[in-house]
Design a protein around this motif. Structure first.
Motif, PDB file in Angstrom:
ATOM      1  N   LYS A  27       0.862  -1.171   0.000  1.00 37.07           N
ATOM      2  CA  LYS A  27       0.000   0.000   0.000  1.00 37.07           C
ATOM      3  C   LYS A  27       0.900   1.223   0.000  1.00 37.07           C
ATOM      4  N   TYR A  28       0.480   2.221  -0.744  1.00 32.92           N
ATOM      5  CA  TYR A  28       1.237   3.450  -0.854  1.00 32.92           C
ATOM      6  C   TYR A  28       0.450   4.595  -0.218  1.00 32.92           C
ATOM      7  N   ALA A  29       1.165   5.542   0.340  1.00 34.46           N
ATOM      8  CA  ALA A  29       0.535   6.748   0.866  1.00 34.46           C
ATOM      9  C   ALA A  29       0.478   7.783  -0.246  1.00 34.46           C
ATOM     10  N   GLU A  30      -0.451   8.702  -0.117  1.00 36.62           N
ATOM     11  CA  GLU A  30      -0.597   9.740  -1.137  1.00 36.62           C
ATOM     12  C   GLU A  30       0.709  10.523  -1.250  1.00 36.62           C
ATOM     13  N   GLU A  32       3.500   9.240  -2.525  1.00 40.05           N
ATOM     14  CA  GLU A  32       4.606   8.296  -2.717  1.00 40.05           C
ATOM     15  C   GLU A  32       4.629   7.799  -4.152  1.00 40.05           C
ATOM     16  N   TYR A  35       1.702   5.435  -5.972  1.00 47.07           N
ATOM     17  CA  TYR A  35       0.315   5.792  -5.660  1.00 47.07           C
ATOM     18  C   TYR A  35      -0.411   6.043  -6.969  1.00 47.07           C
ATOM     19  N   ALA A  49      -9.892   6.277  -3.514  1.00 45.73           N
ATOM     20  CA  ALA A  49      -8.622   6.376  -2.782  1.00 45.73           C
ATOM     21  C   ALA A  49      -8.047   5.006  -2.441  1.00 45.73           C
ATOM     22  N   VAL A  50      -8.923   4.037  -2.180  1.00 50.35           N
ATOM     23  CA  VAL A  50      -8.449   2.691  -1.831  1.00 50.35           C
ATOM     24  C   VAL A  50      -7.702   2.071  -3.008  1.00 50.35           C
ATOM     25  N   ARG A  52      -6.302   3.655  -5.456  1.00 51.20           N
ATOM     26  CA  ARG A  52      -5.091   4.447  -5.673  1.00 51.20           C
ATOM     27  C   ARG A  52      -3.996   4.033  -4.692  1.00 51.20           C
ATOM     28  N   SER A  53      -4.371   3.729  -3.444  1.00 49.46           N
ATOM     29  CA  SER A  53      -3.369   3.363  -2.439  1.00 49.46           C
ATOM     30  C   SER A  53      -2.695   2.035  -2.767  1.00 49.46           C
ATOM     31  N   TYR A  54      -3.367   1.173  -3.533  1.00 51.04           N
ATOM     32  CA  TYR A  54      -2.754  -0.088  -3.950  1.00 51.04           C
ATOM     33  C   TYR A  54      -2.011   0.050  -5.283  1.00 51.04           C
TER      34      TYR A  54
END
Length: 70
Positions: A27-30, A32, A35, A49-50, A52-54
């Motif tokens: 999982k990535y943070a916004e 990074e 993302y 957003a979910v 995008r985080s993966y």
């Protein structure tokens, strides 16, 4: 150590290897690298957003269409 003890030890090591915890998906943070984009690259719909985080670049609907074609 008897042959039976060695066999049990080997079996225990194999069980531990097979049943070891596996890492989850990244999982990535916004902000990074990795993302996902704000818009789907196929249809330009808003990306949740979910997803995008993966690190996904395609929305669920477009991915479903791709999978059905196969």
């Amino acid at each position: 150590m008897s042959i039976e003890d060695k066999a049990q030890e080997q079996e225990a090591m194999e069980w531990a290897r097979v049943n070891a915890p596996r890492p989850g998906p990244l999982k990535y943070a916004e902000g990074e690298p990795g993302y996902g984009p704000a818009l789907c690259v196929e249809c330009e719909a808003d990306m949740p957003a979910v997803r995008r985080s993966y690190g996904y670049h395609i929305c669920v609907d477009c991915k479903t269409v791709q999978e059905r074609r196969r």
